[in-house]
Structures are given as C-alpha cells and as structure tokens.
Design an enzyme around this catalytic site. Sequence first.
Site, PDB file in Angstrom:
ATOM      1  CG  ASN A  39     -19.241  17.629  36.822  1.00 16.97           C
ATOM      2  OD1 ASN A  39     -18.146  18.463  37.288  1.00 16.97           O
ATOM      3  ND2 ASN A  39     -19.439  17.029  35.366  1.00 16.97           N
ATOM      4  NE  ARG A  53     -11.262  14.381  32.090  1.00 16.05           N
ATOM      5  CZ  ARG A  53     -12.246  14.369  32.552  1.00 16.05           C
ATOM      6  NH1 ARG A  53     -12.380  13.828  33.333  1.00 16.05           N
ATOM      7  NH2 ARG A  53     -13.076  15.865  32.296  1.00 16.05           N
ATOM      8  CD  GLN A  99     -14.629   9.164  28.779  1.00 16.23           C
ATOM      9  OE1 GLN A  99     -14.122   8.847  29.824  1.00 16.23           O
ATOM     10  NE2 GLN A  99     -15.237   9.770  29.349  1.00 16.23           N
ATOM     11  CG  HIS A 102     -16.900  10.224  30.856  1.00 19.23           C
ATOM     12  ND1 HIS A 102     -15.527  11.129  30.915  1.00 19.23           N
ATOM     13  CD2 HIS A 102     -16.852  11.066  33.252  1.00 19.23           C
ATOM     14  CE1 HIS A 102     -15.300  11.620  31.615  1.00 19.23           C
ATOM     15  NE2 HIS A 102     -16.012  12.353  32.963  1.00 19.23           N
TER      16      HIS A 102
HETATM   17  P1  NDP Z   1     -10.023  21.646  41.047  1.00 20.18           P
HETATM   18  O1  NDP Z   1      -9.187  22.282  39.731  1.00 20.18           O
HETATM   19  O2  NDP Z   1     -11.050  22.215  42.171  1.00 20.18           O
HETATM   20  O3  NDP Z   1      -8.890  20.591  41.348  1.00 20.18           O
HETATM   21  C1  NDP Z   1      -7.970  19.567  40.641  1.00 20.18           C
HETATM   22  C2  NDP Z   1      -6.812  19.511  41.833  1.00 20.18           C
HETATM   23  O4  NDP Z   1      -5.667  18.964  41.523  1.00 20.18           O
HETATM   24  C3  NDP Z   1      -5.607  20.633  42.520  1.00 20.18           C
HETATM   25  O5  NDP Z   1      -6.505  20.762  44.340  1.00 20.18           O
HETATM   26  C4  NDP Z   1      -4.845  20.905  41.648  1.00 20.18           C
HETATM   27  O6  NDP Z   1      -3.715  21.307  42.921  1.00 20.18           O
HETATM   28  C5  NDP Z   1      -4.680  19.087  41.775  1.00 20.18           C
HETATM   29  N1  NDP Z   1      -3.733  19.038  41.124  1.00 20.18           N
HETATM   30  C6  NDP Z   1      -2.851  18.870  39.580  1.00 20.18           C
HETATM   31  N2  NDP Z   1      -2.012  18.266  39.114  1.00 20.18           N
HETATM   32  C7  NDP Z   1      -1.252  17.984  40.151  1.00 20.18           C
HETATM   33  C8  NDP Z   1      -0.387  16.922  41.133  1.00 20.18           C
HETATM   34  N3  NDP Z   1       0.328  16.775  39.622  1.00 20.18           N
HETATM   35  N4  NDP Z   1      -0.637  15.792  41.619  1.00 20.18           N
HETATM   36  C9  NDP Z   1      -1.275  16.748  42.576  1.00 20.18           C
HETATM   37  N5  NDP Z   1      -2.619  17.390  42.162  1.00 20.18           N
HETATM   38  C10 NDP Z   1      -2.314  18.058  41.423  1.00 20.18           C
HETATM   39  O7  NDP Z   1     -10.765  20.489  40.084  1.00 20.18           O
HETATM   40  P2  NDP Z   1     -12.152  19.791  40.966  1.00 20.18           P
HETATM   41  O8  NDP Z   1     -11.643  19.528  41.932  1.00 20.18           O
HETATM   42  O9  NDP Z   1     -13.169  19.820  40.360  1.00 20.18           O
HETATM   43  O10 NDP Z   1     -12.092  18.185  39.084  1.00 20.18           O
HETATM   44  C11 NDP Z   1     -10.925  17.253  39.229  1.00 20.18           C
HETATM   45  C12 NDP Z   1     -10.693  16.444  37.833  1.00 20.18           C
HETATM   46  O11 NDP Z   1     -11.466  15.709  37.817  1.00 20.18           O
HETATM   47  C13 NDP Z   1     -10.934  17.851  36.387  1.00 20.18           C
HETATM   48  O12 NDP Z   1      -9.710  18.488  36.528  1.00 20.18           O
HETATM   49  C14 NDP Z   1     -11.157  16.546  35.656  1.00 20.18           C
HETATM   50  O13 NDP Z   1     -10.369  15.905  35.184  1.00 20.18           O
HETATM   51  C15 NDP Z   1     -12.278  15.410  36.603  1.00 20.18           C
HETATM   52  N6  NDP Z   1     -13.683  15.198  36.703  1.00 20.18           N
HETATM   53  C16 NDP Z   1     -14.979  13.892  36.921  1.00 20.18           C
HETATM   54  C17 NDP Z   1     -15.966  14.283  36.079  1.00 20.18           C
HETATM   55  C18 NDP Z   1     -16.615  12.741  36.479  1.00 20.18           C
HETATM   56  O14 NDP Z   1     -17.762  13.166  35.673  1.00 20.18           O
HETATM   57  N7  NDP Z   1     -16.014  11.647  35.762  1.00 20.18           N
HETATM   58  C19 NDP Z   1     -16.337  15.672  36.108  1.00 20.18           C
HETATM   59  C20 NDP Z   1     -15.789  16.690  36.804  1.00 20.18           C
HETATM   60  C21 NDP Z   1     -14.009  16.371  36.691  1.00 20.18           C
HETATM   61  P3  NDP Z   1      -3.252  23.290  42.711  1.00 20.18           P
HETATM   62  O15 NDP Z   1      -4.166  23.406  42.628  1.00 20.18           O
HETATM   63  O16 NDP Z   1      -3.164  23.162  44.130  1.00 20.18           O
HETATM   64  O17 NDP Z   1      -2.157  23.736  41.939  1.00 20.18           O
END
Ligand code: NDP
Length: 419
Positions: A147, A285, A314, A333
């Site tokens: 998603n 989140r 939630q 959400h």
């Molecule tokens: P990804 O794993 O593709 O991306 C997460 C990114 O966050 C990675 O690039 C990671 O960096 C980066 N990251 C982690 N920690 C940090 C930090 N301290 N500072 C800066 N960047 C950081 O996940 P998605 O993009 O698919 O999803 C991200 C989040 O969105 C999910 O974990 C979830 O919490 C939320 N989400 C919400 C949904 C909703 O319905 N509202 C649905 C889907 C997701 P790197 O890997 O480069 O270390």
Amino acid sequence: MSKVVCVLYDDPVTGYPKKYARDDLPKLTHYPDGQSLPTPQGIDFKPGALLGSVSGELGLRKFLESRGHKLVVTSDKDGPKSRLAKEIVDAEILISQPFWPAYATADLIGKAPKLKLIVTAGIGSDHTDLQAAMNRGITVAEVTYCNSISVSEHVVMMILSLVRNYIPSHDWVVKGGWNIADCVERSYDVEGMNVGTVAAGRIGLAVLRRMKPFDVKLHYTDRHRLPESVEQELGLTFHQSVESMVRVCDVVTINCPLHPETEGMFNDALIAKMKRGAYIVNTARGKICDRDAIVRALKSGQLAGYAGDVWFPQPPPRNHPWRTMPHEGMTPHISGSSLSAQSRYAAGTREILECYFDRRPIRSEYLIVDRGQLAGTGKHSYSAGNATRGSEEAAKFKAAPASAPAAKKKPKARKKKTR
Ligand code: NDP
C-alpha cells in the site's frame, strides 16, 4: 492443525457491502521498483471486495480450513478481557493490520507460548514489540509495498487539502454558506513551496515523484542516500539531518517507520526549528509526533496545519486532542486500506501463510524479524526495540458509548461585511 487469530476492523455500520461503487480494479503486475505483486498459489476473493473488515476475513477462511487449520476472526482486541487476549493463548499465528492493530506487546506474547508467526496485513510492524519477538524467536512479516503507493496518493491529497484550505471551505458549502473570504484567508498555492520528506523509502520517494509536477522545490532526509541519478531527475536537495531539512521547508511529510529512533521525533524542540506557518502531513505513525506538541504548535500558529491518518493508540480515545485541534485534516487510519490496497495485502498475507505452512522461505522483502534478529526489510528500515508502550490506552475507546463520536464545533456562519 494450526490456530490462526486474525484481528480486523469492524464491518461498516450499514452492514457488509452487497455491491460496490466500481466493478473492477486496474490490473498491476509490478511495483515501481520492479518488485512483483504478491504471488499466492490462489485467492478466494474478488479483488475490489472489502477484505479488511471482520466479514471480509482477508479472504482466508476457505484456504485455511481446507488445510485443516482453525481461523478465529475478531475485532475485539484491546484489554485483558478482549477476545484477542482469550484466543491468543493457544494461537500459532497472529494476523492484524496497522489500521486496527493487535498490539503484540511483550505481555501478550508472554501469554502465547505457541506463537510462531506475526503477520502485518499491510506495512508497519511497530504494533509488535519487535524485541520481544526476537527474544522468543517469533517471525514477524509484513506485505512490503502493498500500500505504499496508496499512501503516497493520500499524502499528496493531504498536502493540497491543507495548503489550499479544502476541508474548511467544503464545510462552508455543507452549511449553506458562500463565504469566500472565510475560505481563502488561509488558502495558498503549493507552487514554489519547499516540500520535504522525512525518509525517501517506497512511500517517501513516491511522494517526491508525485509532487514534482507541482513545480515545488523538493527535499529529503534519510539514513541512506538515494542514487545520484534519482536526485538529479527530481532535483532533490539531501539533508544530513531532519533539523536541517525542516528549517527550510514549507511542507514536511513524514514517511519513516516508527521505531525507537523515530519515536517522538517531532517534539517542541524540532517544531520550533520549522518555518512559522509550515504544514506537517504524517501518514507514517502517530507516535513519531509528540501528541501535545502538535496541538500547541497549531494553537500558537507555529504550524499552519497538520494532517494525517495515523494516531496513537489506535483507535484513539474519544477525547484524543487531535480530533478537535485547530487546522487539522485528520482521518482514521485509511490511507493504506483502499479497496485496491486490500486486494494486495490480502494476497500477500496468503502468500506468507502458504510459505509458512509449506516450509518455503518467506520473501526477504516481507521479513521484519526472523531467527531472533531484524531481517530483510526489517534490517534495512527498522532499529531493534519496542515502540508499543502506551498501547493499553486503546481499550478506552471501547469504554465510551459507540454513538458519541467527538464532534468539532463548527463555526457559525458570520454575517457578510459590507463596506
Ligand atoms: P520503506 O521501508 O520503503 O521506507 C522506510 C524509509 O524510512 C527507509 O528509506 C528508511 O531508511 C527510512 N528511515 C528509517 N529510519 C529513519 C530515520 N531515523 N530517519 C530518516 N529515515 C529513516 O517503507 P514504506 O515507505 O513503504 O513505509 C514507510 C512507513 O510508512 C511504514 O513503516 C509505516 O509506518 C508507514 N505506512 C503507513 C501506512 C498507512 O496506511 N498510513 C501504510 C503503509 C506504511 P533506510 O532504509 O534508508 O535506512
């Protein structure tokens, strides 16, 4: 025989749908980075159906029962007397979604000696105490990418809604008004603004790509830098720290996972470093933002608006201040639970279960915790620890009468000024 406990949100108050607004979904084969969509051996649902609610059962019942397993589906998830607390004691698999999460705290895991697999039918496994799962050797998996694009579309919608003052303007129409000045006194163009994302993972990068045609200046901060070619293509400015990025941004969108490193990131101190009148859109989140700091900043005018669909816990209690704070564009959400996304996360959940039962490896991109440590996507994007503290508060939602949603006082229609 394995017992599978599946926690899903309630059916619509009008009952499980008999028909839908649309007849089909576009057919996709790959995600933007080439990763294939879920590849279960079969599915027992029609894509486009409501699968994430109790009667939808993620389309899993036929599959599980045909293999001799027991499926328990419930929405009653919070507190020691909940159905989840009762059913978990002999469960082998726990499935839930971030929209209506089964908080798999150390306490709950401790009550489930047979628990071997926790599946997030969606993305984001912060509702599981990952440290406790590691300690117990429980595998945690989620349906990576299912998603991400859904959420990125929602983010763009929320940025535009806040900056252009859409929701309050819509409210005037519903109230029978034609109050143009009231609508536009907080309405701006996005064009030319500085827009930055905290994290440029699957969602963050998709947001950047979607915002590019609005002729904005794009910024990002992340633990890993994007390839130079992508930075050039989108004209991105990379910031080593979130502090450096928020100082220059008019709009900040949060797209990182919740883990101990990101919990409470947007607190009074960080918000004070933002431009006065900046907007925050948080679909990542709720706990990444300090609840009360956001309210204070909206009241003082340090923030011009806050929108998002993620809360903590939630469901949030009925008196959660984000329901009634000024200049908010909050929804429950939902961004990752469109009917389109549901067909992917239901299929992905089935794929994970097929692998588990058939003793085939679960795709590494779906793994968060495996064999006692962060693994796959979990290793790349999460840090070890626990982000479930405080989730007991979710039980309070049930305690309040179901017919009493918190309603914001709508402004009275003012008399038109004539000069
Ligand atoms: P990804 O794993 O593709 O991306 C997460 C990114 O966050 C990675 O690039 C990671 O960096 C980066 N990251 C982690 N920690 C940090 C930090 N301290 N500072 C800066 N960047 C950081 O996940 P998605 O993009 O698919 O999803 C991200 C989040 O969105 C999910 O974990 C979830 O919490 C939320 N989400 C919400 C949904 C909703 O319905 N509202 C649905 C889907 C997701 P790197 O890997 O480069 O270390």
